[in-house]
Write an enzyme that holds these catalytic residues in place. Structure first.
Site, short mmCIF file in Angstrom:
data_model
loop_
_atom_site.label_atom_id
_atom_site.label_comp_id
_atom_site.label_asym_id
_atom_site.label_seq_id
_atom_site.Cartn_x
_atom_site.Cartn_y
_atom_site.Cartn_z
N ASP A 16 15.11 95.76 52.30
CA ASP A 16 13.68 95.56 52.03
C ASP A 16 13.11 96.95 51.72
OD1 ASP A 16 10.92 95.33 52.23
OD2 ASP A 16 10.99 94.05 54.02
N GLY A 38 6.38 88.45 45.32
CA GLY A 38 7.62 89.23 45.33
C GLY A 38 7.47 90.56 46.05
N VAL A 39 8.06 91.58 45.46
CA VAL A 39 8.07 92.89 46.11
C VAL A 39 6.65 93.47 46.17
CG1 VAL A 39 8.64 94.22 44.02
CG2 VAL A 39 9.38 95.05 46.23
N ASP A 40 5.83 93.14 45.20
CA ASP A 40 4.43 93.59 45.17
C ASP A 40 3.69 93.10 46.43
OD1 ASP A 40 2.08 94.63 44.18
OD2 ASP A 40 1.95 93.32 42.44
N SER A 127 11.36 93.61 37.14
CA SER A 127 11.33 92.52 36.14
C SER A 127 12.31 91.38 36.36
CB SER A 127 11.52 93.04 34.70
OG SER A 127 10.31 93.57 34.19
N GLY A 129 12.66 89.36 38.95
CA GLY A 129 12.21 88.25 39.80
C GLY A 129 11.36 87.30 38.98
P1 ADP Z 1 8.96 91.12 38.75
O1 ADP Z 1 7.64 90.40 38.64
O2 ADP Z 1 8.94 92.52 38.15
O3 ADP Z 1 10.10 90.29 38.27
P2 ADP Z 1 9.50 90.50 41.58
O4 ADP Z 1 8.84 91.10 42.76
O5 ADP Z 1 9.26 89.04 41.31
O6 ADP Z 1 9.12 91.42 40.32
O7 ADP Z 1 11.07 90.71 41.69
C1 ADP Z 1 11.71 91.93 41.47
C2 ADP Z 1 12.89 92.07 42.42
O8 ADP Z 1 12.41 92.49 43.70
C3 ADP Z 1 13.67 90.78 42.67
O9 ADP Z 1 15.07 91.10 42.64
C4 ADP Z 1 13.25 90.39 44.08
O10 ADP Z 1 14.27 89.66 44.76
C5 ADP Z 1 13.08 91.74 44.71
N1 ADP Z 1 12.31 91.83 45.96
C6 ADP Z 1 11.41 90.98 46.50
N2 ADP Z 1 10.94 91.46 47.66
C7 ADP Z 1 11.56 92.66 47.87
C8 ADP Z 1 11.53 93.65 48.89
N3 ADP Z 1 10.74 93.53 49.97
N4 ADP Z 1 12.32 94.76 48.76
C9 ADP Z 1 13.11 94.93 47.68
N5 ADP Z 1 13.20 94.03 46.68
C10 ADP Z 1 12.43 92.90 46.78
#
Ligand code: ADP
Length: 191
Positions: A16, A38-40, A127, A129
């Site tokens: 994470d 997602g990560v945001d 990008s 996710g």
């Molecule tokens: P995007 O909109 O750019 O595709 P996302 O957040 O949907 O971004 O996904 C980008 C990547 O981040 C995906 O592989 C997702 O599994 C991953 N992700 C989601 N949460 C976390 C986290 N807490 N730490 C690291 N990676 C994460």
């Protein structure tokens, strides 16, 4: 997995990204800069309202952040010092400049890190996710762009890719090994 680029290093790990203690972590943000899933979502939840406040101020002064660009803010309560918000492209099949925009999102982040004299940086898989970019192709762009940057003039000595899923980590491992096959002159030496 680690790969040496001269005296610098690219690391791949599963985890994470909000727990990272690198100088900065990179957020896969959207153009609005106002948070998302997602990560945001994870970064804003863990970092608290200070990060969103800084994003709102940037948005008010410089507007939205187009795909391929990045901005830098404080890190709120996170252990890192800065969050770099990079906007990757939405995948539309690959013929709409997605690869160049993705490379540009990584380059913009690396440039901001240099401007702030940072030494260590953690990236998620931008990008791949919600934005639907195929992971193998995205991993190749990400690793190549970082490798090329680390081969030039930079303050950065360590770049970690912090990948949420085991399958994503495996994809990045394969891509890094493929880059390393170019030999020490053209690619990283993996260990
Ligand atoms: P995007 O909109 O750019 O595709 P996302 O957040 O949907 O971004 O996904 C980008 C990547 O981040 C995906 O592989 C997702 O599994 C991953 N992700 C989601 N949460 C976390 C986290 N807490 N730490 C690291 N990676 C994460």
């Amino acid at each position: 997995m680690k790969a040496a680029i001269g005296a610098r290093v690219i690391e791949l790990t599963r985890g994470d990204i909000t727990h990272e203690t690198t100088d900065a972590i990179v957020n896969a943000a959207n153009s609005s800069l106002l948070g998302g899933g997602g990560v945001d979502g994870a970064i804003h939840r863990a970092g608290g309202p200070e990060i969103l406040e800084a994003c709102k101020q940037l948005r008010a002064s410089t507007g939205t952040c187009p795909p391929g660009h990045a901005v830098i803010t404080n890190a709120g309560r996170l252990a890192c010092r800065y969050v770099i918000h990079a906007v990757g492209p939405v995948w539309h099949g690959g013929a709409r400049g997605e690869a160049e925009l993705l490379a540009s999102a990584y380059r913009s982040s690396l440039r901001l890190a240099d401007e702030h004299g940072l030494r260590s940086l953690a990236f998620p898989s931008i990008s791949t996710g919600a934005y639907g970019y195929p992971e193998p192709a995205a991993a190749d762009v990400a690793l190549r762009t970082v490798r090329d940057h680390l081969m030039g003039e930079t303050s950065i000595t360590q770049v970690r890719f912090v990948l949420f899923a085991e399958t994503t980590l495996a994809t990045y491992r394969t891509a890094l090994s493929a880059l390393a096959c170019g030999g020490p002159e053209s690619g990283p030496s993996a260990s």
